[in-house]
Design an enzyme around this catalytic site. Sequence first.
Site, PDB file in Angstrom:
ATOM      1  CG  LEU A  19      -2.060  -0.915   1.172  1.00  0.00           C
ATOM      2  CD1 LEU A  19      -3.048  -1.194   2.423  1.00  0.00           C
ATOM      3  CD2 LEU A  19      -3.137  -0.407   0.111  1.00  0.00           C
ATOM      4  N   GLY A  20       1.810   1.249   0.851  1.00  0.00           N
ATOM      5  CA  GLY A  20       2.970   2.683   0.775  1.00  0.00           C
ATOM      6  C   GLY A  20       3.692   2.458   1.794  1.00  0.00           C
ATOM      7  CE  LYS A  21       9.665   1.013   1.093  1.00  0.00           C
ATOM      8  NZ  LYS A  21       8.624  -0.216   1.305  1.00  0.00           N
ATOM      9  N   GLY A  22       5.181   4.202   5.319  1.00  0.00           N
ATOM     10  CA  GLY A  22       4.861   5.114   6.426  1.00  0.00           C
ATOM     11  C   GLY A  22       6.086   5.518   6.858  1.00  0.00           C
ATOM     12  N   GLY A  25       8.083   2.358   8.309  1.00  0.00           N
ATOM     13  CA  GLY A  25       7.531   1.043   8.051  1.00  0.00           C
ATOM     14  C   GLY A  25       6.647   0.734   6.962  1.00  0.00           C
ATOM     15  CB  SER A  26       6.441  -1.371   3.969  1.00  0.00           C
ATOM     16  OG  SER A  26       6.618  -2.624   4.568  1.00  0.00           O
ATOM     17  CB  VAL A  27       1.058  -0.043   5.221  1.00  0.00           C
ATOM     18  CG1 VAL A  27      -0.304  -0.696   5.374  1.00  0.00           C
ATOM     19  CG2 VAL A  27       1.483   0.792   6.546  1.00  0.00           C
ATOM     20  CG  ASP A 140       3.472  12.970   9.414  1.00  0.00           C
ATOM     21  OD1 ASP A 140       3.956  12.004   8.982  1.00  0.00           O
ATOM     22  OD2 ASP A 140       3.624  14.079   8.776  1.00  0.00           O
TER      23      ASP A 140
HETATM   24  C1  LIG Z   1       2.150   4.221   4.519  1.00  0.00           C
HETATM   25  C2  LIG Z   1       0.645   4.244   3.951  1.00  0.00           C
HETATM   26  C3  LIG Z   1       0.130   2.719   3.781  1.00  0.00           C
HETATM   27  N1  LIG Z   1       0.343   4.490   2.488  1.00  0.00           N
HETATM   28  C4  LIG Z   1      -0.824   4.507   1.813  1.00  0.00           C
HETATM   29  N2  LIG Z   1      -1.952   3.598   2.491  1.00  0.00           N
HETATM   30  C5  LIG Z   1      -2.807   3.707   1.802  1.00  0.00           C
HETATM   31  C6  LIG Z   1      -4.064   2.918   2.294  1.00  0.00           C
HETATM   32  C7  LIG Z   1      -5.228   2.664   1.293  1.00  0.00           C
HETATM   33  N3  LIG Z   1      -6.179   1.680   2.288  1.00  0.00           N
HETATM   34  C8  LIG Z   1      -5.620   1.866   3.771  1.00  0.00           C
HETATM   35  N4  LIG Z   1      -6.248   1.475   4.406  1.00  0.00           N
HETATM   36  C9  LIG Z   1      -5.668   1.640   5.700  1.00  0.00           C
HETATM   37  C10 LIG Z   1      -4.275   1.818   5.718  1.00  0.00           C
HETATM   38 CL1  LIG Z   1      -3.467   1.846   7.265  1.00  0.00          CL
HETATM   39  C11 LIG Z   1      -3.347   2.539   4.622  1.00  0.00           C
HETATM   40  C12 LIG Z   1      -4.147   2.219   3.485  1.00  0.00           C
HETATM   41  N5  LIG Z   1      -2.864   3.804   0.381  1.00  0.00           N
HETATM   42  C13 LIG Z   1      -1.931   4.550   0.073  1.00  0.00           C
HETATM   43  C14 LIG Z   1      -0.562   5.115   0.716  1.00  0.00           C
HETATM   44  F1  LIG Z   1       0.409   5.304  -0.083  1.00  0.00           F
HETATM   45  C15 LIG Z   1      -0.376   4.911   5.034  1.00  0.00           C
HETATM   46  O1  LIG Z   1      -0.613   4.178   6.018  1.00  0.00           O
HETATM   47  N6  LIG Z   1      -0.707   5.943   4.637  1.00  0.00           N
HETATM   48  C16 LIG Z   1      -1.321   6.977   5.744  1.00  0.00           C
HETATM   49  C17 LIG Z   1      -2.847   6.570   5.424  1.00  0.00           C
HETATM   50  F2  LIG Z   1      -3.050   6.690   3.952  1.00  0.00           F
HETATM   51  F3  LIG Z   1      -3.191   5.527   5.859  1.00  0.00           F
HETATM   52  F4  LIG Z   1      -3.563   7.734   5.942  1.00  0.00           F
END
Ligand SMILES: CC(C)(Nc1nc(-c2c[nH]c3ncc(Cl)cc23)ncc1F)C(=O)NCC(F)(F)F
Length: 294
Positions: A19-22, A25-27, A140
Amino acid sequence: LSQEPSLYEERHLRYINLLGKGNFGSVELCRYDPLGDNTGELVAVKKLQPNKQSNMAEFQREIHTISSLHCENIVKYLGVCYSMGRLNMSLVMEYLPNGSLVSYLEKNRQNVNSKRLLLFASQICKGMEYLQSMRYVHRDLAARNILVASETLVKIADFGLTKIIPFDKEYYRVTHPGESPIFWYAPESITEFKFSHKSDVWSFGIVLHELFSYCEHKQNPKKVSMIGNDMQSPSIAMHLVNILKENWRLPAPLHCPPRVYAMMLNCWAYNSEDRPSFSSLGEQIKTYIQDDRE
Ligand SMILES: CC(C)(Nc1nc(-c2c[nH]c3ncc(Cl)cc23)ncc1F)C(=O)NCC(F)(F)F
Protein backbone atom coordinates in the site's frame (compact mmCIF):
# COMPACT_ATOMS: atom_id res chain seq x y z
CA LEU A 1 -20.78 -9.59 15.88
CA SER A 2 -17.59 -11.59 16.52
CA GLN A 3 -14.95 -9.69 18.49
CA GLU A 4 -11.97 -9.13 16.16
CA PRO A 5 -9.12 -11.44 17.15
CA SER A 6 -6.31 -9.27 18.36
CA LEU A 7 -3.77 -12.00 17.54
CA TYR A 8 -3.35 -12.75 13.82
CA GLU A 9 -1.55 -15.93 12.78
CA GLU A 10 1.08 -15.17 10.15
CA ARG A 11 0.33 -18.35 8.20
CA HIS A 12 -3.22 -17.08 7.43
CA LEU A 13 -2.10 -13.59 6.28
CA ARG A 14 -2.04 -13.70 2.46
CA TYR A 15 0.04 -10.87 0.91
CA ILE A 16 -1.80 -9.00 -1.88
CA ASN A 17 0.14 -5.80 -2.58
CA LEU A 18 2.15 -2.96 -1.05
CA LEU A 19 0.00 0.00 0.00
CA GLY A 20 2.81 2.41 0.80
CA LYS A 21 5.71 3.38 3.00
CA GLY A 22 4.89 5.19 6.23
CA ASN A 23 7.05 6.39 9.06
CA PHE A 24 9.75 3.69 9.36
CA GLY A 25 7.55 0.92 8.08
CA SER A 26 5.77 -0.34 5.00
CA VAL A 27 2.08 -1.19 4.93
CA GLU A 28 0.81 -4.12 2.89
CA LEU A 29 -2.69 -5.09 1.81
CA CYS A 30 -3.31 -8.66 2.99
CA ARG A 31 -6.25 -11.01 3.26
CA TYR A 32 -6.59 -12.75 6.63
CA ASP A 33 -7.94 -16.04 5.38
CA PRO A 34 -7.91 -18.75 8.09
CA LEU A 35 -10.45 -20.84 6.15
CA GLY A 36 -8.21 -20.70 3.08
CA ASP A 37 -11.19 -20.09 0.77
CA ASN A 38 -10.64 -16.37 0.02
CA THR A 39 -13.61 -15.38 2.18
CA GLY A 40 -11.37 -13.76 4.79
CA GLU A 41 -11.23 -10.00 5.43
CA LEU A 42 -8.86 -7.55 3.76
CA VAL A 43 -6.52 -5.88 6.26
CA ALA A 44 -3.70 -3.32 6.19
CA VAL A 45 -0.58 -4.79 7.78
CA LYS A 46 2.21 -2.44 8.87
CA LYS A 47 5.52 -4.26 9.05
CA LEU A 48 8.54 -2.97 10.87
CA GLN A 49 11.47 -2.55 8.48
CA PRO A 50 13.53 -5.73 9.00
CA ASN A 51 16.64 -5.69 11.20
CA LYS A 52 15.99 -2.22 12.55
CA GLN A 53 15.81 -3.44 16.14
CA SER A 54 16.13 0.16 17.37
CA ASN A 55 12.77 0.84 15.77
CA MET A 56 11.24 -2.16 17.52
CA ALA A 57 10.72 -0.15 20.71
CA GLU A 58 9.30 2.77 18.71
CA PHE A 59 7.09 0.37 16.78
CA GLN A 60 5.77 -1.18 19.99
CA ARG A 61 4.98 2.37 21.19
CA GLU A 62 3.07 3.02 17.95
CA ILE A 63 1.12 -0.22 18.42
CA HIS A 64 0.36 0.72 22.01
CA THR A 65 -0.77 4.16 20.86
CA ILE A 66 -3.11 3.04 18.10
CA SER A 67 -4.54 0.16 20.16
CA SER A 68 -5.61 2.66 22.83
CA LEU A 69 -7.54 4.87 20.39
CA HIS A 70 -11.26 4.27 19.91
CA CYS A 71 -12.81 6.94 17.71
CA GLU A 72 -14.78 6.69 14.45
CA ASN A 73 -12.45 9.29 12.91
CA ILE A 74 -9.30 7.31 13.65
CA VAL A 75 -8.25 4.25 11.63
CA LYS A 76 -9.19 1.09 13.53
CA TYR A 77 -6.53 -1.11 15.13
CA LEU A 78 -7.40 -4.79 14.66
CA GLY A 79 -4.48 -6.60 16.27
CA VAL A 80 -0.90 -7.78 15.97
CA CYS A 81 0.85 -10.60 14.15
CA TYR A 82 4.08 -12.08 15.50
CA SER A 83 6.64 -13.68 13.18
CA MET A 84 10.07 -15.19 13.58
CA GLY A 85 9.09 -16.37 17.03
CA ARG A 86 8.30 -13.12 18.74
CA LEU A 87 11.33 -11.39 17.24
CA ASN A 88 9.31 -9.48 14.70
CA MET A 89 5.76 -8.12 14.83
CA SER A 90 3.28 -6.43 12.52
CA LEU A 91 0.42 -4.06 13.22
CA VAL A 92 -2.92 -5.12 11.72
CA MET A 93 -5.37 -2.33 10.87
CA GLU A 94 -8.66 -2.05 9.02
CA TYR A 95 -8.23 -1.60 5.27
CA LEU A 96 -10.07 1.33 3.70
CA PRO A 97 -10.34 0.75 -0.06
CA ASN A 98 -10.79 4.42 -0.98
CA GLY A 99 -7.24 5.15 0.11
CA SER A 100 -5.87 8.49 1.26
CA LEU A 101 -7.58 11.85 0.98
CA VAL A 102 -4.98 13.00 -1.57
CA SER A 103 -5.80 10.29 -4.13
CA TYR A 104 -9.55 10.52 -3.35
CA LEU A 105 -9.76 14.30 -3.94
CA GLU A 106 -7.65 14.09 -7.10
CA LYS A 107 -9.93 11.35 -8.47
CA ASN A 108 -13.31 12.67 -7.27
CA ARG A 109 -12.74 16.40 -7.46
CA GLN A 110 -15.77 17.13 -9.66
CA ASN A 111 -18.32 15.63 -7.28
CA VAL A 112 -16.92 16.89 -3.97
CA ASN A 113 -18.35 20.30 -3.12
CA SER A 114 -17.31 22.65 -0.34
CA LYS A 115 -20.01 21.30 2.01
CA ARG A 116 -18.40 17.86 1.80
CA LEU A 117 -14.90 19.33 2.26
CA LEU A 118 -16.21 21.01 5.42
CA LEU A 119 -17.70 17.69 6.58
CA PHE A 120 -14.26 16.05 6.15
CA ALA A 121 -12.62 18.97 7.98
CA SER A 122 -15.06 18.65 10.90
CA GLN A 123 -14.35 14.90 11.18
CA ILE A 124 -10.57 15.47 11.18
CA CYS A 125 -11.21 18.05 13.92
CA LYS A 126 -13.20 15.49 15.93
CA GLY A 127 -10.42 12.94 15.59
CA MET A 128 -7.82 15.51 16.67
CA GLU A 129 -10.00 16.63 19.60
CA TYR A 130 -10.15 12.99 20.71
CA LEU A 131 -6.35 12.60 20.30
CA GLN A 132 -5.85 15.75 22.37
CA SER A 133 -8.13 14.39 25.10
CA MET A 134 -5.71 11.43 25.28
CA ARG A 135 -2.74 13.88 25.51
CA TYR A 136 -1.38 12.71 22.14
CA VAL A 137 0.21 15.02 19.54
CA HIS A 138 0.05 13.52 16.05
CA ARG A 139 3.05 15.48 14.62
CA ASP A 140 2.34 14.38 11.05
CA LEU A 141 -1.18 15.66 10.32
CA ALA A 142 -1.41 15.96 6.52
CA ALA A 143 -3.93 15.00 3.83
CA ARG A 144 -1.66 12.05 2.88
CA ASN A 145 -2.28 10.66 6.38
CA ILE A 146 -6.06 10.89 6.24
CA LEU A 147 -7.95 7.86 4.94
CA VAL A 148 -11.32 7.93 3.18
CA ALA A 149 -13.69 5.31 4.67
CA SER A 150 -16.69 6.38 2.57
CA GLU A 151 -17.89 9.48 0.71
CA THR A 152 -19.07 10.81 4.06
CA LEU A 153 -16.40 9.51 6.47
CA VAL A 154 -12.66 10.14 6.81
CA LYS A 155 -10.21 8.82 9.41
CA ILE A 156 -6.82 9.94 10.72
CA ALA A 157 -4.05 7.36 10.24
CA ASP A 158 -0.27 6.83 10.44
CA PHE A 159 0.58 7.30 14.14
CA GLY A 160 4.28 6.61 13.60
CA LEU A 161 5.34 10.03 14.91
CA THR A 162 2.61 10.41 17.55
CA LYS A 163 3.93 11.32 21.01
CA ILE A 164 2.36 11.66 24.45
CA ILE A 165 2.70 15.13 25.99
CA PRO A 166 4.34 14.73 29.44
CA PHE A 167 1.89 15.45 32.27
CA ASP A 168 3.83 18.52 33.46
CA LYS A 169 4.33 20.21 30.08
CA GLU A 170 2.28 21.66 27.26
CA TYR A 171 4.58 20.43 24.50
CA TYR A 172 6.83 17.58 23.41
CA ARG A 173 10.38 18.41 22.34
CA VAL A 174 12.11 15.99 19.97
CA THR A 175 15.88 15.72 20.13
CA HIS A 176 16.56 15.76 16.39
CA PRO A 177 14.94 17.28 13.29
CA GLY A 178 12.22 14.91 12.03
CA GLU A 179 11.99 13.38 8.59
CA SER A 180 8.71 15.16 7.87
CA PRO A 181 8.31 17.82 5.20
CA ILE A 182 8.57 21.24 6.89
CA PHE A 183 5.63 22.41 4.75
CA TRP A 184 3.24 21.15 7.48
CA TYR A 185 5.37 22.26 10.45
CA ALA A 186 4.55 25.15 12.81
CA PRO A 187 7.44 27.66 13.19
CA GLU A 188 8.28 26.49 16.75
CA SER A 189 8.48 22.91 15.47
CA ILE A 190 11.04 23.97 12.86
CA THR A 191 13.13 26.24 15.09
CA GLU A 192 12.83 24.52 18.49
CA PHE A 193 11.57 20.99 17.57
CA LYS A 194 8.61 21.73 19.88
CA PHE A 195 5.35 19.86 19.16
CA SER A 196 2.04 20.54 20.90
CA HIS A 197 -1.71 20.46 20.27
CA LYS A 198 -1.22 23.97 18.90
CA SER A 199 1.39 22.79 16.41
CA ASP A 200 -1.10 20.11 15.32
CA VAL A 201 -3.58 23.01 14.83
CA TRP A 202 -1.07 24.70 12.48
CA SER A 203 -0.86 21.45 10.48
CA PHE A 204 -4.67 21.26 10.48
CA GLY A 205 -4.64 24.69 8.77
CA ILE A 206 -2.40 23.21 6.07
CA VAL A 207 -4.80 20.24 5.74
CA LEU A 208 -7.67 22.75 5.29
CA HIS A 209 -5.64 24.33 2.49
CA GLU A 210 -5.03 20.91 0.94
CA LEU A 211 -8.77 20.11 1.17
CA PHE A 212 -9.87 23.34 -0.53
CA SER A 213 -7.23 23.03 -3.22
CA TYR A 214 -8.29 19.39 -3.75
CA CYS A 215 -4.67 18.45 -2.97
CA GLU A 216 -3.62 19.92 -6.32
CA HIS A 217 0.14 20.43 -6.32
CA LYS A 218 0.00 23.49 -8.62
CA GLN A 219 -2.15 25.32 -6.07
CA ASN A 220 0.39 25.26 -3.31
CA PRO A 221 4.11 25.78 -3.52
CA LYS A 222 6.12 22.59 -3.84
CA LYS A 223 6.25 20.75 -0.55
CA VAL A 224 9.39 22.34 0.83
CA SER A 225 11.93 19.59 1.15
CA MET A 226 12.38 17.29 4.12
CA ILE A 227 14.23 18.48 7.16
CA GLY A 228 16.90 15.87 7.28
CA ASN A 229 20.60 15.74 7.09
CA ASP A 230 21.15 17.17 3.63
CA MET A 231 22.96 20.41 4.37
CA GLN A 232 20.93 22.87 2.32
CA SER A 233 17.65 22.16 4.09
CA PRO A 234 18.38 24.12 7.32
CA SER A 235 18.64 27.21 5.14
CA ILE A 236 15.33 26.34 3.47
CA ALA A 237 13.78 25.81 6.93
CA MET A 238 15.15 29.14 8.18
CA HIS A 239 13.99 30.89 5.01
CA LEU A 240 10.47 29.52 5.56
CA VAL A 241 10.47 30.61 9.23
CA ASN A 242 11.67 34.11 8.26
CA ILE A 243 8.95 34.71 5.67
CA LEU A 244 6.37 33.33 8.14
CA LYS A 245 7.72 35.82 10.69
CA GLU A 246 7.15 38.58 8.12
CA ASN A 247 3.55 37.36 7.89
CA TRP A 248 3.75 35.64 4.50
CA ARG A 249 1.17 32.84 4.37
CA LEU A 250 -0.13 30.47 1.68
CA PRO A 251 -2.57 32.31 -0.63
CA ALA A 252 -6.25 31.28 -0.55
CA PRO A 253 -6.98 28.29 -2.81
CA LEU A 254 -9.10 29.01 -5.91
CA HIS A 255 -12.84 29.37 -5.09
CA CYS A 256 -12.10 28.93 -1.38
CA PRO A 257 -14.89 30.55 0.72
CA PRO A 258 -13.36 33.64 2.47
CA ARG A 259 -14.49 32.45 5.92
CA VAL A 260 -12.63 29.14 5.39
CA TYR A 261 -9.46 30.98 4.39
CA ALA A 262 -9.91 33.16 7.49
CA MET A 263 -9.98 29.94 9.54
CA MET A 264 -6.70 28.76 7.93
CA LEU A 265 -5.06 32.08 8.80
CA ASN A 266 -6.20 31.68 12.43
CA CYS A 267 -4.52 28.25 12.53
CA TRP A 268 -1.35 29.88 11.18
CA ALA A 269 -0.96 32.45 13.98
CA TYR A 270 2.82 32.73 14.48
CA ASN A 271 2.48 32.47 18.28
CA SER A 272 1.06 29.07 19.19
CA GLU A 273 -1.14 30.43 21.99
CA ASP A 274 -2.95 32.68 19.47
CA ARG A 275 -4.14 29.64 17.48
CA PRO A 276 -7.68 28.28 18.04
CA SER A 277 -8.33 24.94 19.75
CA PHE A 278 -9.66 21.92 17.83
CA SER A 279 -12.93 22.16 19.77
CA SER A 280 -13.51 25.79 18.76
CA LEU A 281 -12.54 24.96 15.15
CA GLY A 282 -14.99 22.05 15.22
CA GLU A 283 -17.81 24.33 16.46
CA GLN A 284 -17.02 26.94 13.79
CA ILE A 285 -17.00 24.39 10.96
CA LYS A 286 -20.29 22.91 12.19
CA THR A 287 -22.00 26.31 11.84
CA TYR A 288 -20.50 26.73 8.35
CA ILE A 289 -21.92 23.33 7.33
CA GLN A 290 -25.40 24.26 8.65
CA ASP A 291 -25.72 27.61 6.96
CA ASP A 292 -23.76 26.47 3.92
CA ARG A 293 -24.47 29.21 1.41
CA GLU A 294 -22.58 27.48 -1.43
C1 LIG B 1 1.97 4.40 4.43
C2 LIG B 1 0.54 4.12 3.98
C3 LIG B 1 0.27 2.64 3.96
N1 LIG B 1 0.40 4.62 2.66
C4 LIG B 1 -0.74 4.36 1.93
N2 LIG B 1 -1.84 3.77 2.47
C5 LIG B 1 -2.91 3.53 1.65
C6 LIG B 1 -4.09 2.88 2.20
C7 LIG B 1 -5.22 2.60 1.45
N3 LIG B 1 -6.14 2.01 2.24
C8 LIG B 1 -5.64 1.90 3.48
N4 LIG B 1 -6.21 1.37 4.58
C9 LIG B 1 -5.53 1.37 5.72
C10 LIG B 1 -4.24 1.89 5.78
CL1 LIG B 1 -3.39 1.89 7.30
C11 LIG B 1 -3.61 2.43 4.68
C12 LIG B 1 -4.33 2.43 3.50
N5 LIG B 1 -2.94 3.92 0.36
C13 LIG B 1 -1.85 4.52 -0.18
C14 LIG B 1 -0.74 4.76 0.60
F1 LIG B 1 0.37 5.35 0.07
C15 LIG B 1 -0.34 4.80 4.97
O1 LIG B 1 -0.62 4.23 6.03
N6 LIG B 1 -0.67 6.02 4.64
C16 LIG B 1 -1.36 6.83 5.60
C17 LIG B 1 -2.85 6.65 5.37
F2 LIG B 1 -3.09 6.71 4.04
F3 LIG B 1 -3.23 5.46 5.84
F4 LIG B 1 -3.52 7.63 6.00
